[in-house]
Design an enzyme around this catalytic site. Structure first.
Site, mmCIF file in Angstrom:
data_model
loop_
_atom_site.group_PDB
_atom_site.id
_atom_site.type_symbol
_atom_site.label_atom_id
_atom_site.label_comp_id
_atom_site.label_asym_id
_atom_site.label_seq_id
_atom_site.Cartn_x
_atom_site.Cartn_y
_atom_site.Cartn_z
ATOM 1 N N ARG A 161 -78.489 -98.388 145.308
ATOM 2 C CA ARG A 161 -77.929 -97.293 144.227
ATOM 3 C C ARG A 161 -77.605 -98.172 142.915
ATOM 4 O O ARG A 161 -77.240 -99.212 142.963
ATOM 5 C CB ARG A 161 -76.798 -96.723 144.629
ATOM 6 C CG ARG A 161 -76.547 -95.718 145.748
ATOM 7 C CD ARG A 161 -75.282 -95.375 146.011
ATOM 8 N NE ARG A 161 -75.031 -94.252 146.942
ATOM 9 C CZ ARG A 161 -75.161 -93.156 146.747
ATOM 10 N NH1 ARG A 161 -75.578 -92.477 145.450
ATOM 11 N NH2 ARG A 161 -75.520 -92.087 147.672
ATOM 12 N N LYS A 220 -73.642 -109.577 147.075
ATOM 13 C CA LYS A 220 -74.427 -109.545 148.334
ATOM 14 C C LYS A 220 -75.976 -109.155 147.958
ATOM 15 O O LYS A 220 -76.994 -109.995 148.345
ATOM 16 C CB LYS A 220 -73.932 -108.377 149.246
ATOM 17 C CG LYS A 220 -72.854 -108.636 150.152
ATOM 18 C CD LYS A 220 -72.420 -107.432 150.704
ATOM 19 C CE LYS A 220 -71.782 -107.689 152.173
ATOM 20 N NZ LYS A 220 -71.531 -106.569 153.017
ATOM 21 N N LYS A 231 -74.541 -86.939 164.548
ATOM 22 C CA LYS A 231 -75.426 -87.703 165.010
ATOM 23 C C LYS A 231 -76.583 -86.900 166.055
ATOM 24 O O LYS A 231 -77.876 -87.208 165.687
ATOM 25 C CB LYS A 231 -74.888 -88.811 165.609
ATOM 26 C CG LYS A 231 -74.026 -89.483 164.867
ATOM 27 C CD LYS A 231 -73.703 -90.762 165.236
ATOM 28 C CE LYS A 231 -72.509 -91.927 164.490
ATOM 29 N NZ LYS A 231 -72.459 -93.066 165.226
ATOM 30 N N ARG A 234 -72.012 -104.040 156.116
ATOM 31 C CA ARG A 234 -72.159 -104.966 157.293
ATOM 32 C C ARG A 234 -73.398 -105.138 157.808
ATOM 33 O O ARG A 234 -74.012 -106.117 157.909
ATOM 34 C CB ARG A 234 -70.924 -104.925 157.912
ATOM 35 C CG ARG A 234 -70.318 -106.073 158.407
ATOM 36 C CD ARG A 234 -69.147 -105.881 159.440
ATOM 37 N NE ARG A 234 -68.196 -105.287 158.888
ATOM 38 C CZ ARG A 234 -66.678 -106.035 158.787
ATOM 39 N NH1 ARG A 234 -66.697 -107.265 159.108
ATOM 40 N NH2 ARG A 234 -65.881 -105.383 158.131
ATOM 41 N N LEU A 235 -73.552 -103.745 158.573
ATOM 42 C CA LEU A 235 -74.668 -103.853 159.396
ATOM 43 C C LEU A 235 -76.091 -103.836 158.629
ATOM 44 O O LEU A 235 -77.000 -104.833 159.096
ATOM 45 C CB LEU A 235 -74.674 -102.755 160.423
ATOM 46 C CG LEU A 235 -75.986 -102.420 161.231
ATOM 47 C CD1 LEU A 235 -76.060 -103.545 162.390
ATOM 48 C CD2 LEU A 235 -76.016 -101.334 162.097
ATOM 49 N N GLY A 236 -75.959 -103.210 157.539
ATOM 50 C CA GLY A 236 -77.421 -103.257 156.764
ATOM 51 C C GLY A 236 -77.750 -104.652 156.137
ATOM 52 O O GLY A 236 -78.892 -104.920 156.151
ATOM 53 N N GLY A 240 -78.763 -99.107 152.816
ATOM 54 C CA GLY A 240 -77.316 -99.252 153.489
ATOM 55 C C GLY A 240 -77.094 -100.628 153.409
ATOM 56 O O GLY A 240 -76.398 -101.340 154.229
ATOM 57 N N ALA A 241 -77.917 -101.806 152.640
ATOM 58 C CA ALA A 241 -78.198 -103.096 152.696
ATOM 59 C C ALA A 241 -76.852 -103.787 152.261
ATOM 60 O O ALA A 241 -76.634 -105.012 152.642
ATOM 61 C CB ALA A 241 -79.205 -103.565 152.213
ATOM 62 N N THR A 242 -75.880 -102.979 151.494
ATOM 63 C CA THR A 242 -74.783 -103.812 151.135
ATOM 64 C C THR A 242 -73.681 -103.611 152.183
ATOM 65 O O THR A 242 -72.587 -104.077 152.139
ATOM 66 C CB THR A 242 -74.283 -103.192 149.847
ATOM 67 O OG1 THR A 242 -74.317 -101.826 149.884
ATOM 68 C CG2 THR A 242 -75.346 -103.460 148.644
#
Length: 307
Positions: free
Chosen positions: A35, A47, A132, A14-16, A10-12
């Site tokens: 991906r 990014k 969760k 905000r948090l990632g 999930g690096a693209t």
């Protein structure tokens, strides 16, 4: 001591993205699972380019592809997943493969919010927290070493509107206060969440623990928030009080997902789901006590940017 290598899923987002940056700053060999489609998305490709330039190793793959997941997991010690809340159940295959690989020293699943085992809104939250919690139970059942980050609200959630549903900016004339206005919620900037998260990965004190973030300058009731804002803009606001019952009626009458903002307000600022329990006696640890050297953007500092 050698720093653990970290895979960020999930690096693209905000948090990632912040996690990847901070991981490099703290000298961790850093990998990101990306991906194919992200490379052709103009926002994401920019990014990705800057992450690659900074030293992140980009690996092709996704949460649906078993072989690429296994290859990526074999390269690292730690996996951090930051998929959006609506996609948390998509971590099931990842958990299965982490268990199968047997080599991961720490898994930090996508949670990053209020503690789903402590919230008391499961009759009205459309499974937001129960999904969760389901992931927590799965990780525990598989015996995977984990750390859970309970950072409560990000500052960009609800705070820009001064906790006014449907608004994007803070009020200048009238303000609505929910419940009695004295129940405290917690807001933490995502960059700060990223720093605390990366600090936990090699720390034995956070193994199989929930790390809660309650920095003193980031815990605030609605009454305190309004008072702080009034001081900053130099004027008093007209207050309207909305009772717990009235808020519940509004939540019922507003269709999903438009009512979720009010569900979060009800959870944090009426029920007190972020602050009603003692961290230590519930078996958790408090991030600001573990890492006092990490400085957070306070609520007051954040509001300064909105004046």
């Amino acid at each position: 001591m050698q720093k653990s290598s970290i895979l960020i899923i999930g690096a693209t987002g905000r948090l990632g993205y912040y996690l990847a940056e901070v991981s490099l700053q703290f000298s961790h060999p850093t990998f990101a699972l990306i991906r194919d489609s992200a490379f052709s998305d103009p926002n994401k490709s920019q990014k990705l380019q800057s992450l690659r330039n900074a030293g992140v190793t980009l690996l092709n793959g996704s949460l649906e592809e078993e072989s690429s997941l296994l290859e990526a997991i074999k390269l690292v010690d730690v996996v951090i997943c930051t998929v959006p809340s609506k996609d948390v159940l998509s971590q099931k295959l990842l958990i299965h493969i982490i268990k199968q690989a047997g080599s991961i020293k720490r898994f930090i699943p996508a949670e990053f919010g209020s503690d789903p085992d402590k919230t008391r809104v499961n009759d009205i939250d459309h499974n937001f927290y129960s999904q969760k919690a389901e992931i927590r139970r799965l990780v525990e059942a598989q015996g995977i070493p984990y750390t859970l980050i309970s950072c409560n609200f990000y500052t960009r959630v609800l705070l820009p509107s001064l906790v006014q549903p449907g608004r994007a900016t803070p009020p200048r004339d009238r303000v609505t206060v929910f419940g009695n206005g004295d129940t405290k919620g917690v807001f933490v900037d995502e960059k700060d969440v990223a720093a605390f998260t990366i600090r936990t990965v090699d720390d034995p004190r956070t193994l199989n623990k929930v790390v809660y973030l309650r920095p003193p300058g980031n815990v605030c009731s609605m009454n305190e928030l309004v008072e702080l804002w009034e001081t900053k803009i130099g004027k008093k606001l007209d207050k309207t009080l909305v009772s717990e019952q009235e808020l519940l009626v509004r939540i019922k009458e507003t269709p999903y997902p438009d009512n979720m903002e009010m569900v979060f307000i009800y959870s944090a600022f009426v029920k007190g789901d972020q602050t009603y329990f003692d961290i230590e006696s519930s078996g958790g640890v408090e991030g600001t006590k573990l890492y006092p050297e990490l400085k957070c953007t306070t609520i007051s500092e954040y509001l300064d940017t909105l004046v």
